[in-house]
Design a protein around this motif. Structure first.
Motif, short mmCIF file in Angstrom:
data_model
loop_
_atom_site.label_atom_id
_atom_site.label_comp_id
_atom_site.label_asym_id
_atom_site.label_seq_id
_atom_site.Cartn_x
_atom_site.Cartn_y
_atom_site.Cartn_z
N HIS A 195 0.92 -1.24 0.11
CA HIS A 195 -0.24 0.07 0.07
C HIS A 195 1.06 1.36 -0.33
O HIS A 195 1.71 1.45 1.22
N VAL A 196 0.36 2.25 -1.11
CA VAL A 196 1.09 3.18 -1.26
C VAL A 196 0.25 4.88 -0.74
O VAL A 196 -0.35 4.36 -1.86
N PRO A 197 0.15 5.25 0.54
CA PRO A 197 1.08 5.43 1.55
C PRO A 197 0.69 3.61 2.36
O PRO A 197 0.04 3.27 2.16
N SER A 198 1.20 4.38 3.82
CA SER A 198 1.02 3.48 4.97
C SER A 198 -0.97 3.01 5.18
O SER A 198 -1.51 4.51 5.08
N GLU A 199 -1.27 2.42 5.16
CA GLU A 199 -2.78 2.50 5.67
C GLU A 199 -2.66 2.19 7.84
O GLU A 199 -3.43 3.50 8.18
N HIS A 200 -1.76 1.69 8.28
CA HIS A 200 -1.56 2.27 9.33
C HIS A 200 -1.15 3.73 9.94
O HIS A 200 -0.29 4.10 8.63
N THR A 201 -1.13 4.33 10.78
CA THR A 201 -0.23 5.87 10.41
C THR A 201 0.09 5.11 12.63
O THR A 201 -0.23 4.76 13.19
N VAL A 202 1.21 6.18 12.05
CA VAL A 202 1.38 6.26 14.35
C VAL A 202 1.70 7.14 14.47
O VAL A 202 2.01 9.11 13.55
N ALA A 203 0.33 7.81 15.66
CA ALA A 203 1.00 9.15 16.06
C ALA A 203 0.48 9.87 15.19
O ALA A 203 0.73 10.97 14.68
N GLY A 204 -0.32 9.91 14.45
CA GLY A 204 -1.26 9.78 13.31
C GLY A 204 -0.60 10.73 12.07
O GLY A 204 -0.86 10.98 10.80
N GLN A 205 0.35 10.10 12.08
CA GLN A 205 1.97 10.08 11.00
C GLN A 205 1.26 8.77 9.62
O GLN A 205 2.15 8.28 9.93
N PRO A 206 1.41 9.29 8.60
CA PRO A 206 1.49 8.06 7.90
C PRO A 206 2.64 7.77 7.41
O PRO A 206 3.82 8.82 7.17
N ALA A 207 2.99 6.47 6.80
CA ALA A 207 4.49 5.90 6.38
C ALA A 207 4.94 6.19 5.04
O ALA A 207 3.30 6.29 4.15
N ALA A 208 5.76 6.42 4.33
CA ALA A 208 5.95 5.74 3.32
C ALA A 208 4.96 5.16 1.92
O ALA A 208 5.00 5.15 1.08
N ALA A 209 5.20 3.00 2.72
CA ALA A 209 4.33 2.72 2.35
C ALA A 209 4.27 1.78 3.36
O ALA A 209 4.47 1.59 4.61
N GLU A 210 3.21 0.43 2.98
CA GLU A 210 3.26 -0.43 4.13
C GLU A 210 3.43 -1.90 3.11
O GLU A 210 2.48 -2.11 2.39
N LEU A 211 3.91 -2.88 3.63
CA LEU A 211 3.73 -4.19 3.45
C LEU A 211 3.01 -5.08 3.98
O LEU A 211 2.98 -4.71 5.39
N HIS A 212 2.05 -5.53 3.93
CA HIS A 212 1.29 -6.76 4.69
C HIS A 212 0.96 -7.83 3.60
O HIS A 212 1.20 -8.41 2.82
N LEU A 213 1.88 -8.48 5.19
CA LEU A 213 2.44 -10.30 4.96
C LEU A 213 0.82 -11.14 5.36
O LEU A 213 0.71 -11.02 6.85
N VAL A 214 0.56 -11.20 4.44
CA VAL A 214 -0.90 -12.14 4.71
C VAL A 214 -1.03 -13.72 5.46
O VAL A 214 -0.27 -14.05 4.59
N HIS A 215 -1.17 -13.76 6.61
CA HIS A 215 -1.27 -15.36 6.65
C HIS A 215 -2.51 -16.30 6.63
O HIS A 215 -3.36 -15.27 7.63
N ALA A 216 -2.82 -17.07 6.68
CA ALA A 216 -3.59 -18.36 7.40
C ALA A 216 -3.22 -19.25 7.91
O ALA A 216 -2.10 -19.81 7.93
N ASP A 217 -4.01 -19.91 8.77
CA ASP A 217 -4.09 -21.15 9.38
C ASP A 217 -4.45 -22.16 9.44
O ASP A 217 -4.92 -21.88 8.25
N ALA A 218 -4.50 -23.32 9.54
CA ALA A 218 -5.32 -24.22 9.09
C ALA A 218 -6.44 -24.34 9.73
O ALA A 218 -7.60 -25.24 7.77
N ASP A 219 -7.88 -23.77 10.17
CA ASP A 219 -9.30 -23.40 9.50
C ASP A 219 -9.64 -22.32 8.97
O ASP A 219 -10.49 -21.97 9.30
N GLY A 220 -8.40 -21.37 8.79
CA GLY A 220 -8.38 -20.18 7.18
C GLY A 220 -8.28 -18.89 8.41
O GLY A 220 -8.75 -18.24 7.55
N ASN A 221 -8.03 -18.80 9.65
CA ASN A 221 -8.13 -17.91 10.69
C ASN A 221 -7.12 -17.22 10.06
O ASN A 221 -5.51 -17.93 9.85
#
Length: 268
Positions: free
Chosen positions: A130-156
Motif C-alpha cells: 500500500h502506498v502510502p501506509s494504511e496504519h499511521t503512528v501518532a497520526g503520521q503515515p509512512a511512505a508505504a506499508e507491506l502486508h504479509l497475509v497469513h492463514a492457519d489450518a482453519d482459515g483464520n
C-alpha cells in the motif's frame, strides 16, 4: 490490506436445470436454463466507489460501515511494553507477482514462512503493498506499508504489517519491485522473507479486519514497530502501479493495542 479472490467471503455459483418431457412422448431436448452470474461489486479508493461508499456497494460489504473492529488504525507513538511473543520460521518463499486491480501482490504456495502466534501456526499466503501506509503512528503515515497475509489450518487470518520509510534501497525486496515494474509478465520470484523483516521484531498487536471489502473482522494484526527502508525509486515503482491505495484509519473503539516481541529462525 488488499485481497485477491481467496480473501472474499462468498462464492459465485451457476446452476443449469434441464427439463424432461412427459413419459409417453418422445424425449425432447430442452436448452438448459442458466442463472445469471453476479459480478463482484466494483470498489476503489476514491470517488463514488471509495471507502466511504464501500458498505453501499454490496450487501456483503456491510462490515465496512457497521463493523466495530475495523482496520487500519492509528497506532500509539511508542510500542507498548511487550506482553506476548511471536516466532517466525522463515525461508525463501516463491510466488507469482501480479496486479490484483488494487495492489501489487505476490501469491505464495503457503510454504515459505510460518508465524506462530498464541500457539497457533499461520503460513504466509501472500504479500501486497500500500502506498502510502494504511496504519499511521501518532497520526503520521509512512511512505508505504507491506502486508504479509497469513492463514492457519482453519482459515483464520493474521496479517503482519511492515511500515516503510524512504531511505536506502531494500535488496531483499528487489525481485518484487523489479517484477512490479512490468506486471504484464506475471513473473515468478523468490523472496527472502527473513531479510525483508526489520532488525527489531517489537510490534503492535490488536484485533481488526481486512482493510479492503468485505472488511471481514476477527483478523489478528501484528504491525512491526520498526520500519524498513526502500529507496525513492522503489517506492515510486509501487506508486506507479497503485498510488494512494490506502483505506483511512478507523476508530479504535473498545479495543486495546498491546505490545509484542518476536524472534526469527531462518530455516532455509
Amino acid at each position: 490490506m488488499s485481497a485477491r479472490s481467496w480473501l472474499t467471503a462468498s462464492a459465485l455459483t451457476v446452476a443449469a436445470v434441464t427439463l424432461v418431457g412427459c413419459a409417453q412422448a418422445a424425449p425432447a431436448e430442452t436448452a438448459p436454463t442458466e442463472r445469471p452470474v453476479t459480478e463482484p461489486a466494483h470498489w476503489s479508493y476514491d470517488g463514488d466507489s471509495g471507502p466511504e461508499s464501500w458498505a453501499g456497494l454490496d450487501d456483503a460489504f456491510q462490515a465496512c460501515e457497521a463493523g466495530t473492529d475495523q482496520s487500519p488504525i492509528d497506532l500509539p507513538a511508542a510500542v507498548p511494553a511487550p506482553s506476548t511473543s511471536i516466532e517466525l520460521s522463515a525461508e525463501e518463499a516463491e510466488g507469482d507477482v501480479f496486479d490484483s486491480g488494487h495492489a501489487v501482490e505476490i501469491e505464495t504456495d503457503g510454504e515459505g514462512e510460518i508465524l506462530t502466534f498464541a500457539d497457533d501456526d499461520y503460513s504466509l499466503q501472500q504479500l501486497h503493498a500500500h502506498v502510502p501506509s494504511e496504519h499511521t503512528v501518532a497520526g503520521q503515515p509512512a511512505a508505504a506499508e507491506l502486508h504479509l497475509v497469513h492463514a492457519d489450518a482453519d482459515g483464520n487470518l493474521l496479517v503482519l504489517g511492515i511500515l516503510v520509510t524512504e531511505g536506502a534501497a531494500s535488496d531483499a525486496l528487489t525481485p518484487f519491485i523489479e517484477a512490479a515494474s512490468h506486471l504484464a509478465d506475471e513473473d515468478e520470484v523468490t523472496l527472502d522473507v527473513a531479510a525483508v523483516l526489520p532488525a527489531s521484531l517489537e510490534n503492535y498487536e490488536y484485533s481488526g479486519s481486512l482493510t479492503t471489502p468485505p472488511c471481514t473482522e476477527d483478523v489478528q494484526w501484528v504491525v512491526m514497530g520498526t520500519p524498513i527502508s526502500m529507496s525513492a525509486e522503489q517506492i515510486d515503482t509501487l506508486a506507479g502501479a497503485h498510488d494512494h491505495n490506502a483505506r483511512p484509519t478507523q476508530p479504535l473503539g473498545d479495543r486495546t493495542v498491546v505490545g509484542g516481541a518476536g524472534e526469527v529462525e531462518i530455516t532455509g
